[in-house]
Design an enzyme around this catalytic site. Structure first.
Site, PDB file in Angstrom:
ATOM      1  N   ASP A 171     -18.970 -11.125 -54.642  1.00 24.58           N
ATOM      2  CA  ASP A 171     -17.913 -10.384 -55.324  1.00 24.58           C
ATOM      3  C   ASP A 171     -18.380  -9.038 -55.864  1.00 24.58           C
ATOM      4  O   ASP A 171     -17.830  -8.523 -56.827  1.00 24.58           O
ATOM      5  CB  ASP A 171     -17.321 -11.237 -56.452  1.00 24.58           C
ATOM      6  CG  ASP A 171     -18.348 -11.497 -57.551  1.00 24.58           C
ATOM      7  OD1 ASP A 171     -19.518 -11.151 -57.359  1.00 24.58           O
ATOM      8  OD2 ASP A 171     -17.959 -12.035 -58.599  1.00 24.58           O
ATOM      9  N   GLU A 172     -19.394  -8.499 -55.257  1.00 29.46           N
ATOM     10  CA  GLU A 172     -19.885  -7.216 -55.745  1.00 29.46           C
ATOM     11  C   GLU A 172     -20.516  -6.406 -54.618  1.00 29.46           C
ATOM     12  O   GLU A 172     -21.262  -6.954 -53.815  1.00 29.46           O
ATOM     13  CB  GLU A 172     -20.929  -7.458 -56.842  1.00 29.46           C
ATOM     14  CG  GLU A 172     -21.267  -6.206 -57.619  1.00 29.46           C
ATOM     15  CD  GLU A 172     -22.164  -6.505 -58.817  1.00 29.46           C
ATOM     16  OE1 GLU A 172     -22.011  -7.604 -59.412  1.00 29.46           O
ATOM     17  OE2 GLU A 172     -23.000  -5.668 -59.128  1.00 29.46           O
TER      18      GLU A 172
END
Length: 294
Positions: free
Chosen positions: A15-16
């Site tokens: 998620d990054e």
DNA sequence: TGGTTTAGACC
DNA sequence: CCGTTTCTAAACCA
């Protein structure tokens, strides 16, 4: 998703990710306003994430990776923060040292003892002193706090190690239980290495004795192998030193990896570009950090 | 210099 | 928030 938002993409985790947006936008001001073109670009990316992935994202746009990270953290779940070149230091200055990437609880409290509480304090500190206390990290910290960071955004390379660990519900002194758990972990990592096409030269174990006493042991081979049985034997052998220990957690690691780099399999892992071109971009490039919250 | 161990950080 | 995974740096040793 982000793939077509930038040419260079580094996925940090599920998620990054960092994007090098230098070629897609610029820091030029929107005429008459105190906004940059990059803000529009970021807004576009952010809304696409919302629309196509259905999740909110925090976006930070800044001239370097470390500043972009802080910017994206700054307005957490659903923010958009733009920090133009030349404004990085003043943006960081009021923030607590923990906001700086690379500063965890230990470093933060050491800094606190030195009377250093904000990123601005770090930027104003004597780099020699920081260097003495923290070694190379001190220097890096100083640079980061001043907005100095010329690392290019590079796609993720090959992992340097693979490991698997697991914790007991509560610590056990039953060594056979520990061995049993380790056998499973050994099989798991070895299988994972095989599925990723990795050969390994070192097998290691890790044990945690309450409360947080970590020990690791490792043994290397002369050459790379793919040998699950050997991993199991080596791990158990290394573990024998801890036969009398009370164990809270046990782990098995494979390192000194090499990759046959043969042909295929690899699911979506890396898109067809050959590996290896470190790809350096100009120093006035920009990095933006997208972070999704679920 | 290369191998091993630990510490600290990150998500 | 904790547990897990991977990384980097430092210290030590052979």
């Amino acid at each position: 998703v982000l793939r077509d938002a930038a040419d260079v993409l580094r996925e940090v985790s599920v998620d990054e990710a960092y994007l090098d947006a230098s070629d897609r936008t610029s820091w030029d001001r929107v005429p008459g306003e105190d906004r940059r073109l990059a803000e529009g670009y970021a807004r576009h990316v952010k809304s696409r994430i919302g629309r196509e992935a259905g999740v909110p994202a925090s976006v930070g746009v800044a001239p370097s990776m470390s500043a972009a990270k802080v910017a994206s953290d700054h307005d957490k779940p659903d923010g958009l923060v733009v920090v133009p070149p030349g404004e990085v230091r003043e943006f960081l200055a009021p923030l607590p040292v923990e906001a700086v990437h690379g500063v965890g609880p230990v470093t933060a409290s050491t800094l606190a003892e030195m009377g250093v509480e904000t990123a601005g304090d770090v930027a104003a500190a004597d780099p020699t002193v920081l260097r003495e206390r923290f070694g190379e990290r001190g220097r890096t910290l100083y640079d980061r706090a001043r907005g100095v960071d010329d690392r290019p955004v590079t796609p993720r390379g090959r992992p340097k190690s693979l490991s698997r660990e697991s914790a007991f519900a509560d610590a056990t002194d039953d060594h056979e239980r520990v061995r049993e758990r380790a056998r499973g972990l050994a099989a798991d990592v070895a299988e994972r290495a095989r599925s990723e096409g990795a050969l390994y030269r070192t097998t290691g174990v890790k044990i945690v004795e309450p409360p947080f006493d970590v020990s690791t042991r490792a043994r290397s081979l002369p050459g790379p192998v793919d040998d699950p049985e050997l991993v199991r034997e080596t791990a158990l052998d290394l573990l024998s030193e801890f036969a009398d220990a009370t164990v809270r957690k046990v782990g098995v690691r494979l390192s000194k990896l090499s990759f046959a780099d043969a042909k295929q399999s690899s699911l979506d892992g890396w898109t067809g570009d050959g590996s290896g071109s470190p790809h350096s971009t100009g120093r006035d490039g920009q990095a933006s950090l997208e972070e999704f919250d679920g």
